[in-house]
Write an enzyme that holds these catalytic residues in place. Structure first.
Site, short mmCIF file in Angstrom:
data_model
loop_
_atom_site.label_atom_id
_atom_site.label_comp_id
_atom_site.label_asym_id
_atom_site.label_seq_id
_atom_site.Cartn_x
_atom_site.Cartn_y
_atom_site.Cartn_z
N HIS A 76 1.17 5.74 -3.55
CA HIS A 76 1.70 5.05 -2.26
C HIS A 76 1.21 3.31 -2.13
CE1 HIS A 76 -2.19 5.51 -0.27
NE2 HIS A 76 -2.24 6.78 -0.84
N ASP A 78 0.44 1.90 0.65
CA ASP A 78 -0.24 1.37 1.81
C ASP A 78 -1.85 1.90 1.50
OD1 ASP A 78 0.59 4.22 1.99
OD2 ASP A 78 -0.30 4.13 4.02
N ASP A 115 -7.44 4.00 -3.07
CA ASP A 115 -6.43 4.74 -2.71
C ASP A 115 -5.58 3.78 -1.79
OD1 ASP A 115 -5.29 7.01 -1.42
OD2 ASP A 115 -6.76 7.38 -0.05
N GLU A 145 1.54 6.43 3.64
CA GLU A 145 1.15 7.75 3.32
C GLU A 145 0.04 8.12 4.25
OE1 GLU A 145 -1.69 10.61 1.28
OE2 GLU A 145 -2.07 8.35 1.93
N GLU A 146 -0.92 7.16 4.45
CA GLU A 146 -2.02 7.22 5.15
C GLU A 146 -1.83 7.57 6.65
OE1 GLU A 146 -4.61 7.71 3.66
OE2 GLU A 146 -4.54 6.42 1.90
N ASP A 169 -2.96 10.04 -7.05
CA ASP A 169 -3.59 9.79 -5.82
C ASP A 169 -4.75 10.81 -5.60
OD1 ASP A 169 -3.97 8.95 -3.24
OD2 ASP A 169 -2.33 10.03 -2.17
N HIS A 449 -11.81 5.10 2.47
CA HIS A 449 -11.61 4.91 3.78
C HIS A 449 -12.67 4.43 4.52
CE1 HIS A 449 -8.08 8.08 3.51
NE2 HIS A 449 -8.00 7.03 2.45
#
Length: 475
Positions: A76, A78, A115, A145-146, A169, A449
């Site tokens: 992904h 994003d 990620d 995706e997030e 991922d 994150h």
């Protein structure tokens, strides 16, 4: 500090550096989408953008692989944008400041976006090379995706022919993920009468210091739910009325604190302090830092009547939460769970948020039915939203077998075959591409994150070499 441009494999780290210059937080992916399309155009590769905002880039098979079945490689575009308190960077318009010590890569004061930036770097490095044997490639790069897997949900599967899908991922090298949970959110409401009881002795009982954690990944670790602990304390008290209960913060997080305000006709602070002291003496091995507290309040809020107080207690005592079923296929993996993540008593109603997860769609339906039956007994309403599919474990998986054999041959040890009790885009792909054979993997990424996120360089290299060998064997 070592120079970032000296890292090898050069193309992987070059493209990782390039996309890190582009702001690409969730919901802000137009610029990176254009970059991906321009990349394909400059290399005469066919590329399309579907109605879901996903980018698909195609590459023919190399010599000897022209007639091989295509392989989908997916990641992904994003990233989660978080920064330290002192950071002044506007991540919606500014790129990242990459740093390295030769062992790790990180971004100064912000998340790194490993990620899933590393997946995009791998894909672009592969498509930019002319010396890597591979079957026809269908590179699928999804958006957002997030924040809910929106791109995968809207993906136009008619644009691909492949059945083998490599999802890059995962954040721990050596683990081949072959199942993920589907999920659905439940919002519950139960109407109460207007608070009408006025008592002078008001107390606030609280519990804090629980570990909490991810309601999927950590749900099987036996961690306590703060609402259940509050109910346990209340079950030891008699002759009281409730004014308020609150706690938790997000439906996908095991609640790590909660509090209740109660009122009694007589002063019982000594008895309550003794009760709280007894609870603080308990050894909660799953949550060693739990702290119960009690304080007397000078305020005199109106309290709920006996009937409504009993309704609140009945809900807290009987609401299902935690592990519902363990997997029969993957040892130690939770198959179905339910998390009571948010609970409050305000505005003359009980409000509660649940997150249901299951690694099988039938299991998810079963847990939904269980929750609905409970809410019906409470004469409440339940709204179900944000439904996403499970990726069910496939007993017969040629791709999993090929990747396990490859890993064993390359590294001389067994890979871990695992499922994750959380959502991945693979759930949507297995639903949209019938008979698809999917494996998720990736290099070591720590503290994702968060501004402490970092990417292990040696792991990136090994995973790149592993990807190349897997493609070589997909003839």
């Amino acid at each position: 500090m070592k120079t970032f441009t000296n890292l090898k494999p050069e193309k992987v780290f070059y493209f990782f550096s390039e996309i890190s210059k582009i702001p690409h937080g969730s919901g802000n992916t137009e610029q990176i989408s254009r970059y991906l399309l321009d990349f394909a155009k400059s290399r005469s590769l066919k590329a399309v953008k579907d109605n879901g905002g996903n980018i698909i880039i195609y590459a023919d098979g190399t010599e000897g692989y022209e007639n091989s079945d295509p392989v989908i490689i997916q990641g992904h575009m994003d990233m989660v944008c978080e920064k330290s308190e002192s950071c002044t960077k506007d991540m919606s318009v500014e790129g990242l400041d990459l740093c390295t010590d030769g062992e790790y890569i990180w971004a100064e004061d912000t998340t790194l976006g490993g990620d899933d930036g590393i997946a995009i770097a791998y894909i672009l490095a592969l498509l930019d090379s002319d010396d890597i044997p591979h079957p026809p490639i269908e590179a699928v790069i999804t958006r957002d995706e997030e924040t809910g897997m929106n791109g995968a949900e809207e993906f136009d599967s008619s644009l691909v022919k492949g059945k083998k899908l490599l999802n890059i991922d995962s954040e721990e090298e050596g683990i081949l993920t072959v199942s993920c949970a589907g999920g659905i959110t439940g919002h519950c409401k139960i109407t109460l009468d207007t608070p009408c009881v006025n008592l002078e002795n008001i107390y606030e009982i609280s519990v804090a210091g629980l570990l909490g954690g991810h309601s999927g990944i950590d749900i099987g670790k036996g961690r306590q739910n703060a609402f259940k602990l509050i109910n346990d304390v209340l079950s030891k008290i008699s002759d009281f009325h409730i004014a308020d209960v609150k706690g938790g913060g997000k439906m996908n997080v095991i609640p790590n604190k909660a509090s209740v305000i109660i009122g009694t006709e007589t002063d019982v602070i000594t008895e309550l302090e003794k009760l709280v002291s007894e609870y603080n003496a308990v050894n909660f091995t799953s949550d060693p830092d739990i702290i119960f507290s009690i304080k007397k309040s000078d305020t005199t809020p109106l309290l709920y009547n006996r009937k409504n107080t009993d309704t609140i207690l009945k809900f807290l005592a009987n609401a299902p939460t935690g592990v519902i079923k363990w997997s029969e296929n993957i040892e130690g993996m939770v198959e179905s769970s339910l998390n009571l993540g948010v609970f409050s008593v305000t505005e003359e109603k009980i409000s509660a948020d649940f997150l249901i997860r299951s690694n099988s769609n039938d299991g998810k339906t079963s847990v939904v039915n269980q929750l609905e039956n409970f809410i019906n007994t409470m004469n409440g309403t339940l709204e179900l939203i944000s439904d996403y599919p499970a990726w069910t474990y496939r007993k017969d998986s040629p791709l999993r077998d090929l990747m396990a054999d490859t890993y064993r041959d390359m590294f001389g040890k067994e890979p871990v075959i695992a499922g994750i009790h959380a959502g991945l885009e693979c759930g949507f792909f297995t639903e949209k591409i019938p008979d698809s054979d999917i494996v998720s993997f990736g290099p070591d990424i720590e503290n994702i994150h968060t501004p402490a996120e970092r990417l292990n360089i040696a792991s990136v290299i090994r995973t790149w070499e592993y990807l190349i060998e897997v493609l070589k064997r997909c003839k």
